[in-house]
Design a protein around this motif. Structure first.
Motif, PDB file in Angstrom:
ATOM      1  N   THR A  30       0.808  -1.180  -0.006  1.00 13.88           N
ATOM      2  CA  THR A  30      -0.002  -0.153  -0.096  1.00 13.88           C
ATOM      3  C   THR A  30       0.894   1.048  -0.086  1.00 13.88           C
ATOM      4  O   THR A  30       2.031   1.295   0.125  1.00 13.88           O
ATOM      5  N   GLU A  31       0.394   2.353  -0.168  1.00 11.98           N
ATOM      6  CA  GLU A  31       1.081   3.666  -0.040  1.00 11.98           C
ATOM      7  C   GLU A  31       1.945   3.744   1.035  1.00 11.98           C
ATOM      8  O   GLU A  31       2.983   4.428   1.187  1.00 11.98           O
ATOM      9  N   GLN A  32       1.349   3.264   2.140  1.00 13.02           N
ATOM     10  CA  GLN A  32       2.119   3.460   3.535  1.00 13.02           C
ATOM     11  C   GLN A  32       3.104   2.411   3.739  1.00 13.02           C
ATOM     12  O   GLN A  32       3.605   2.313   4.988  1.00 13.02           O
ATOM     13  N   SER A  33       3.291   1.171   3.177  1.00  5.79           N
ATOM     14  CA  SER A  33       3.887   0.105   3.284  1.00  5.79           C
ATOM     15  C   SER A  33       5.557   0.278   3.485  1.00  5.79           C
ATOM     16  O   SER A  33       6.180   1.262   2.549  1.00  5.79           O
ATOM     17  N   ASN A  34       6.107  -0.013   4.438  1.00  2.00           N
ATOM     18  CA  ASN A  34       7.480   0.063   4.854  1.00  2.00           C
ATOM     19  C   ASN A  34       8.060  -1.090   4.533  1.00  2.00           C
ATOM     20  O   ASN A  34       7.868  -2.095   5.216  1.00  2.00           O
ATOM     21  N   PHE A  35       9.095  -1.197   3.509  1.00  2.00           N
ATOM     22  CA  PHE A  35       9.576  -2.470   2.915  1.00  2.00           C
ATOM     23  C   PHE A  35      10.671  -3.007   3.940  1.00  2.00           C
ATOM     24  O   PHE A  35      10.626  -4.247   3.855  1.00  2.00           O
ATOM     25  N   ILE A  36      11.128  -2.284   4.730  1.00  4.30           N
ATOM     26  CA  ILE A  36      12.141  -2.955   5.699  1.00  4.30           C
ATOM     27  C   ILE A  36      11.297  -3.418   7.036  1.00  4.30           C
ATOM     28  O   ILE A  36      11.329  -4.824   7.247  1.00  4.30           O
ATOM     29  N   GLU A  37      10.389  -2.466   7.508  1.00  9.89           N
ATOM     30  CA  GLU A  37       9.582  -2.962   8.579  1.00  9.89           C
ATOM     31  C   GLU A  37       8.553  -4.047   8.300  1.00  9.89           C
ATOM     32  O   GLU A  37       8.255  -4.990   9.207  1.00  9.89           O
ATOM     33  N   ASP A  38       7.795  -3.823   7.205  1.00  7.25           N
ATOM     34  CA  ASP A  38       6.584  -4.576   7.129  1.00  7.25           C
ATOM     35  C   ASP A  38       6.838  -5.740   6.116  1.00  7.25           C
ATOM     36  O   ASP A  38       6.372  -6.807   6.444  1.00  7.25           O
ATOM     37  N   PHE A  39       7.906  -5.778   5.298  1.00  8.41           N
ATOM     38  CA  PHE A  39       8.003  -7.062   4.662  1.00  8.41           C
ATOM     39  C   PHE A  39       9.662  -7.756   4.853  1.00  8.41           C
ATOM     40  O   PHE A  39       9.882  -8.651   4.201  1.00  8.41           O
ATOM     41  N   GLY A  40      10.436  -6.920   5.827  1.00 12.28           N
ATOM     42  CA  GLY A  40      11.678  -7.517   6.233  1.00 12.28           C
ATOM     43  C   GLY A  40      12.651  -7.780   5.313  1.00 12.28           C
ATOM     44  O   GLY A  40      13.478  -8.909   5.420  1.00 12.28           O
ATOM     45  N   ASP A  42      16.202  -7.254   3.881  1.00 12.08           N
ATOM     46  CA  ASP A  42      17.389  -7.062   4.339  1.00 12.08           C
ATOM     47  C   ASP A  42      18.318  -6.466   3.408  1.00 12.08           C
ATOM     48  O   ASP A  42      17.887  -5.983   2.381  1.00 12.08           O
ATOM     49  N   SER A  43      19.703  -6.066   3.994  1.00 14.01           N
ATOM     50  CA  SER A  43      20.396  -5.528   2.814  1.00 14.01           C
ATOM     51  C   SER A  43      20.498  -6.128   1.352  1.00 14.01           C
ATOM     52  O   SER A  43      20.798  -5.444   0.524  1.00 14.01           O
ATOM     53  N   LEU A  44      20.903  -7.447   1.569  1.00 14.29           N
ATOM     54  CA  LEU A  44      20.901  -8.206   0.419  1.00 14.29           C
ATOM     55  C   LEU A  44      19.497  -7.950  -0.400  1.00 14.29           C
ATOM     56  O   LEU A  44      19.647  -7.965  -1.835  1.00 14.29           O
ATOM     57  N   ASP A  45      18.263  -8.319   0.002  1.00 19.06           N
ATOM     58  CA  ASP A  45      17.166  -8.074  -0.481  1.00 19.06           C
ATOM     59  C   ASP A  45      17.136  -6.754  -1.131  1.00 19.06           C
ATOM     60  O   ASP A  45      16.626  -6.353  -2.279  1.00 19.06           O
ATOM     61  N   ILE A  46      17.646  -5.746  -0.318  1.00 19.80           N
ATOM     62  CA  ILE A  46      17.633  -4.283  -0.993  1.00 19.80           C
ATOM     63  C   ILE A  46      18.299  -4.211  -2.227  1.00 19.80           C
ATOM     64  O   ILE A  46      17.828  -3.598  -3.184  1.00 19.80           O
ATOM     65  N   VAL A  47      19.510  -4.866  -2.182  1.00 21.20           N
ATOM     66  CA  VAL A  47      20.208  -4.583  -3.423  1.00 21.20           C
ATOM     67  C   VAL A  47      19.487  -5.445  -4.728  1.00 21.20           C
ATOM     68  O   VAL A  47      19.475  -4.805  -5.605  1.00 21.20           O
ATOM     69  N   ASP A  48      19.147  -6.274  -4.596  1.00 23.67           N
ATOM     70  CA  ASP A  48      18.119  -7.302  -5.557  1.00 23.67           C
ATOM     71  C   ASP A  48      17.001  -6.602  -5.854  1.00 23.67           C
ATOM     72  O   ASP A  48      16.675  -6.310  -6.984  1.00 23.67           O
ATOM     73  N   PHE A  49      16.441  -6.015  -4.880  1.00 20.75           N
ATOM     74  CA  PHE A  49      15.131  -5.277  -5.107  1.00 20.75           C
ATOM     75  C   PHE A  49      15.219  -3.713  -6.123  1.00 20.75           C
ATOM     76  O   PHE A  49      14.519  -3.621  -7.085  1.00 20.75           O
ATOM     77  N   MET A  50      16.396  -3.083  -5.464  1.00 24.62           N
ATOM     78  CA  MET A  50      16.844  -2.158  -6.308  1.00 24.62           C
ATOM     79  C   MET A  50      17.204  -2.322  -7.792  1.00 24.62           C
ATOM     80  O   MET A  50      16.916  -1.587  -8.987  1.00 24.62           O
ATOM     81  N   LEU A  51      17.961  -3.266  -8.007  1.00 27.50           N
ATOM     82  CA  LEU A  51      18.453  -3.885  -9.132  1.00 27.50           C
ATOM     83  C   LEU A  51      17.261  -4.178 -10.099  1.00 27.50           C
ATOM     84  O   LEU A  51      17.063  -3.847 -11.251  1.00 27.50           O
ATOM     85  N   GLU A  52      16.476  -4.825  -9.593  1.00 26.96           N
ATOM     86  CA  GLU A  52      15.044  -5.070 -10.296  1.00 26.96           C
ATOM     87  C   GLU A  52      14.274  -4.101 -10.577  1.00 26.96           C
ATOM     88  O   GLU A  52      13.486  -3.889 -11.630  1.00 26.96           O
TER      89      GLU A  52
END
Length: 89
Positions: A30-40, A42-52
């Protein structure tokens, strides 16, 4: 314009499901979703997520200057994507 946001959220949600390998996350962003807190993510996921995100939205993320506060709400992330997208500029 609002229809485009729905499209962004849908695509971001799909990428999140792929990164977390969890189809149960479908429709959870949702607009308010916090990817780190709500979906957990982590740093490796963030890199993959940003590349995607780069690939999906044809943007370039400079990891040295990226403000990770953009991941504290999906709305902020959509605003970031739109501001860095050649098709939106």
């Amino acid at each position: 314009m609002e229809a485009q946001k729905v499209n962004y959220f849908s695509e971001i949600n799909e990428l999140l499901c792929n990164i977390k390998n969890d189809p149960n996350l479908a429709g959870q962003v949702t607009e308010q979703s916090n990817f780190i807190e709500d979906f957990g993510i982590d740093s490796l996921d963030i890199v993959d997520f940003m590349l995607e995100l780069e690939s999906q939205f044809d943007i370039e993320v400079d990891f040295d200057t990226f403000d990770f506060d953009n991941l504290t709400s999906a709305k902020r992330l959509v605003e970031y994507i739109r501001s860095h997208s050649a098709t939106e500029a």
